[in-house]
Design a protein around this motif. Structure first.
Motif, PDB file in Angstrom:
ATOM      1  N   ASN A  37      71.277  26.652   1.996  1.00 22.09           N
ATOM      2  CA  ASN A  37      70.067  25.888   2.473  1.00 22.09           C
ATOM      3  C   ASN A  37      70.433  24.481   3.195  1.00 22.09           C
ATOM      4  O   ASN A  37      69.079  23.630   4.311  1.00 22.09           O
ATOM      5  CB  ASN A  37      68.848  25.275   1.789  1.00 22.09           C
ATOM      6  N   LEU A  38      71.890  24.181   3.176  1.00 22.70           N
ATOM      7  CA  LEU A  38      71.951  22.526   3.503  1.00 22.70           C
ATOM      8  C   LEU A  38      73.038  22.926   4.856  1.00 22.70           C
ATOM      9  O   LEU A  38      74.188  22.960   5.169  1.00 22.70           O
ATOM     10  CB  LEU A  38      73.235  21.849   2.737  1.00 22.70           C
ATOM     11  N   ARG A  39      72.065  23.236   5.748  1.00 19.77           N
ATOM     12  CA  ARG A  39      72.722  23.193   7.495  1.00 19.77           C
ATOM     13  C   ARG A  39      72.459  22.333   8.003  1.00 19.77           C
ATOM     14  O   ARG A  39      71.877  22.134   7.680  1.00 19.77           O
ATOM     15  CB  ARG A  39      71.929  25.243   7.650  1.00 19.77           C
ATOM     16  N   ALA A  67      74.037  33.627 -14.433  1.00 18.36           N
ATOM     17  CA  ALA A  67      73.603  34.019 -13.557  1.00 18.36           C
ATOM     18  C   ALA A  67      72.070  33.033 -12.905  1.00 18.36           C
ATOM     19  O   ALA A  67      72.630  33.317 -11.187  1.00 18.36           O
ATOM     20  CB  ALA A  67      72.797  35.269 -13.838  1.00 18.36           C
ATOM     21  N   ASN A  68      71.266  32.581 -13.395  1.00 18.32           N
ATOM     22  CA  ASN A  68      69.772  32.093 -12.999  1.00 18.32           C
ATOM     23  C   ASN A  68      70.463  30.719 -12.381  1.00 18.32           C
ATOM     24  O   ASN A  68      70.086  30.046 -10.700  1.00 18.32           O
ATOM     25  CB  ASN A  68      68.905  32.026 -13.441  1.00 18.32           C
ATOM     26  N   GLN A  69      71.524  29.629 -12.947  1.00 14.69           N
ATOM     27  CA  GLN A  69      71.743  28.917 -12.521  1.00 14.69           C
ATOM     28  C   GLN A  69      72.918  28.758 -11.244  1.00 14.69           C
ATOM     29  O   GLN A  69      72.872  28.333 -10.504  1.00 14.69           O
ATOM     30  CB  GLN A  69      73.002  27.716 -13.223  1.00 14.69           C
ATOM     31  N   ALA A  70      73.647  29.922 -11.025  1.00 17.19           N
ATOM     32  CA  ALA A  70      74.696  30.095 -10.002  1.00 17.19           C
ATOM     33  C   ALA A  70      73.677  30.411  -8.599  1.00 17.19           C
ATOM     34  O   ALA A  70      73.600  29.944  -7.661  1.00 17.19           O
ATOM     35  CB  ALA A  70      75.153  31.344 -10.502  1.00 17.19           C
ATOM     36  N   LYS A  71      72.763  31.534  -8.687  1.00 19.97           N
ATOM     37  CA  LYS A  71      71.723  32.121  -7.844  1.00 19.97           C
ATOM     38  C   LYS A  71      71.305  30.626  -7.194  1.00 19.97           C
ATOM     39  O   LYS A  71      71.140  30.777  -5.297  1.00 19.97           O
ATOM     40  CB  LYS A  71      70.937  32.921  -8.028  1.00 19.97           C
ATOM     41  N   SER A  72      70.743  29.351  -7.666  1.00 20.22           N
ATOM     42  CA  SER A  72      69.952  28.798  -7.530  1.00 20.22           C
ATOM     43  C   SER A  72      70.660  27.456  -6.889  1.00 20.22           C
ATOM     44  O   SER A  72      70.244  27.504  -5.266  1.00 20.22           O
ATOM     45  CB  SER A  72      69.307  28.060  -9.255  1.00 20.22           C
ATOM     46  N   TYR A  73      71.897  27.940  -7.419  1.00 22.17           N
ATOM     47  CA  TYR A  73      73.286  26.617  -6.506  1.00 22.17           C
ATOM     48  C   TYR A  73      73.349  27.161  -5.347  1.00 22.17           C
ATOM     49  O   TYR A  73      73.475  26.417  -4.186  1.00 22.17           O
ATOM     50  CB  TYR A  73      73.914  26.613  -7.178  1.00 22.17           C
ATOM     51  N   ARG A  74      73.675  28.598  -5.378  1.00 22.08           N
ATOM     52  CA  ARG A  74      74.399  29.716  -3.890  1.00 22.08           C
ATOM     53  C   ARG A  74      73.079  29.160  -2.518  1.00 22.08           C
ATOM     54  O   ARG A  74      73.391  29.419  -1.884  1.00 22.08           O
ATOM     55  CB  ARG A  74      74.868  30.259  -4.176  1.00 22.08           C
ATOM     56  N   LYS A  75      71.615  29.639  -3.375  1.00 22.17           N
ATOM     57  CA  LYS A  75      70.921  29.264  -2.341  1.00 22.17           C
ATOM     58  C   LYS A  75      70.520  27.500  -2.013  1.00 22.17           C
ATOM     59  O   LYS A  75      70.281  27.359  -0.633  1.00 22.17           O
ATOM     60  CB  LYS A  75      69.299  29.211  -3.260  1.00 22.17           C
ATOM     61  N   ARG A  76      70.062  27.080  -2.783  1.00 21.70           N
ATOM     62  CA  ARG A  76      70.556  24.917  -2.193  1.00 21.70           C
ATOM     63  C   ARG A  76      71.704  24.872  -1.266  1.00 21.70           C
ATOM     64  O   ARG A  76      71.585  24.118  -0.240  1.00 21.70           O
ATOM     65  CB  ARG A  76      70.982  24.566  -3.277  1.00 21.70           C
ATOM     66  N   ILE A  77      72.992  25.378  -1.675  1.00 22.58           N
ATOM     67  CA  ILE A  77      73.608  25.204  -0.575  1.00 22.58           C
ATOM     68  C   ILE A  77      73.936  25.670   0.589  1.00 22.58           C
ATOM     69  O   ILE A  77      73.653  25.413   1.566  1.00 22.58           O
ATOM     70  CB  ILE A  77      75.513  25.944  -0.877  1.00 22.58           C
TER      71      ILE A  77
END
Length: 71
Positions: free
Chosen positions: A65-67, A53-63
């Motif tokens: 931010n890639l606007r 869950a923590n890694q998935a949340k971090s990944y979703r946040k990074r994605i």
């Protein structure tokens, strides 16, 4: 003889894939499908079918931010 060897190799590969993927329906249709599955598991921290869950949340946040900007 050569054709027989080709068929035996293909059958062995299919059996190997069925063991790994458990079902014909789960086999990736292309090598790109294999790569996408691997990357997805790495990004979401999926181990034994469970998502970290923590890694998935971090990944979703990074994605998120890639606007792209007009510049």
């Amino acid at each position: 003889m050569y054709c027989n060897n080709d068929i035996e190799i293909i059958l062995a590969y299919i059996k190997e894939q069925l063991i790994e993927y458990k079902s014909v329906n789960m086999l990736p249709l292309t090598n790109t499908g294999r790569v996408r599955e691997y990357v997805r598991k790495q990004c979401f921290g999926i181990v034994d079918g469970n998502e970290n869950a923590n890694q998935a949340k971090s990944y979703r946040k990074r994605i998120g931010n890639l606007r792209l900007t007009p510049d």
